[in-house]
Design an enzyme around this catalytic site. Sequence first.
Site, PDB file in Angstrom:
ATOM      1  CB  THR A  17      -0.905  -0.041   1.289  1.00 35.36           C
ATOM      2  OG1 THR A  17      -1.935  -1.134   0.990  1.00 35.36           O
ATOM      3  CG2 THR A  17      -1.701   1.273   1.166  1.00 35.36           C
ATOM      4  CB  SER A  61       2.386  -8.047   1.360  1.00 36.46           C
ATOM      5  OG  SER A  61       1.152  -7.963   2.300  1.00 36.46           O
ATOM      6  CB  THR A  93       0.515  -3.470   6.398  1.00 38.99           C
ATOM      7  OG1 THR A  93      -0.616  -3.510   5.861  1.00 38.99           O
ATOM      8  CG2 THR A  93       1.395  -2.289   6.351  1.00 38.99           C
ATOM      9  CG  ASP A  94      -2.779  -7.331   3.781  1.00 37.30           C
ATOM     10  OD1 ASP A  94      -2.907  -6.422   4.443  1.00 37.30           O
ATOM     11  OD2 ASP A  94      -3.435  -7.630   2.843  1.00 37.30           O
TER      12      ASP A  94
HETATM   13  N1  DAS Z   1      -2.957  -4.177   2.683  1.00 39.08           N
HETATM   14  C1  DAS Z   1      -2.093  -3.846   1.795  1.00 39.08           C
HETATM   15  C2  DAS Z   1      -0.686  -3.072   2.468  1.00 39.08           C
HETATM   16  O1  DAS Z   1      -0.856  -3.146   3.590  1.00 39.08           O
HETATM   17  C3  DAS Z   1      -1.518  -4.653   0.740  1.00 39.08           C
HETATM   18  C4  DAS Z   1      -0.485  -5.411   1.037  1.00 39.08           C
HETATM   19  O2  DAS Z   1      -0.390  -6.095   1.842  1.00 39.08           O
HETATM   20  O3  DAS Z   1       0.504  -5.416   0.182  1.00 39.08           O
HETATM   21  O4  DAS Z   1       0.347  -2.739   1.883  1.00 39.08           O
END
Ligand code: DAS
Length: 337
Positions: A17, A61, A93-94
Amino acid sequence: MSNNHLPTIAIGSLGGTISMTQAHGQDGIIPTLSASELISSIPGVSQFATVQASALNQVASIHLKRSDLLAALDWAEQQVAAGAAGVILSQGTDTLEESAFLLDLLWVHEEPLILMGAMRGATAVAADGPANLLNAIQVAASNNSRGRGVLVVMNEQIHYARWVQKKHSLSLAAFVSDVGPAGTIVEGRALYFSAPPKRMTFARPAATTKTVLLWLNHLDEHTELLSQQDILDPLGEKFDGIIFAGVGAGHVSTLTAQWIAKWAKLKAVIICTGTGSGSTSFATYGYPGGEIDLQNHGAIMGGFLSPKKARLLLWIILENGLNPKVAVRDYLGSMIY
Ligand code: DAS
């Protein structure tokens, strides 16, 4: 950007993100920005460090593979060998808590390796990416950060990779550690609340040859399926190890316990708590599927390891040809004093 008096910090971007924007006429945001474009969003960064940017990948991710992370590890080690005082990887972050934990098991350097990302896209109102990246640079450049392994920097907090988890889907405060954050950033300074932790690292696997299944336990789980050996036997054969995210302090149903009794003799089986916090028990519950029964059948209790972290630890243990019972016990010992 170069200033001989400032530390060199290498930043590699993997996507997520933090790098996402929405093109005209397109549905939703996708990764578009490179590491150098992320850095250009931070005014005054050259006061803190000489920053070198590399674009390593550009994906959400969930699309990262363990092999991508091993390649990122190799890149980060090259940066340290070339004189970087710290290395940053930006990613989605996922799966960030998993990447951070995996890399922490393999990061042998005194220099900090920082993982970070953003909860809001690059073009959102009050996007958090630039502030998180500036904080990550400040943490990476700080002598206070040396010897602490892999750190996660999000929302003005510093977390140890072994404890941090993403516990909220969308909040800026999504990342928390059961034991509290390792530290914080005040006026650009990385401040820690305790001395560097004990660490345990492993040899870098040459490849990803072992497969570890992660299974979430729940009320009245798959009763019909679990009683059919012709379905379960071939499934068990396909995995080198299995993690159960047990209910409560690490418990499973009677039928699952029977399945574990068979497979724990042949494969590595770890039972974690699926609650999201706390430790498994080891010697409290005596019913079928309780931890005493499961350990009697050869299963290993995962203690404070989250199921996702246990999966990665077991994968590395198996790739290294180590005894899972001994290596997990030693790792759990390294988490506490
Ligand atoms: N949820 C998004 C982020 O946190 C997508 C991902 O993980 O790439 O970046």
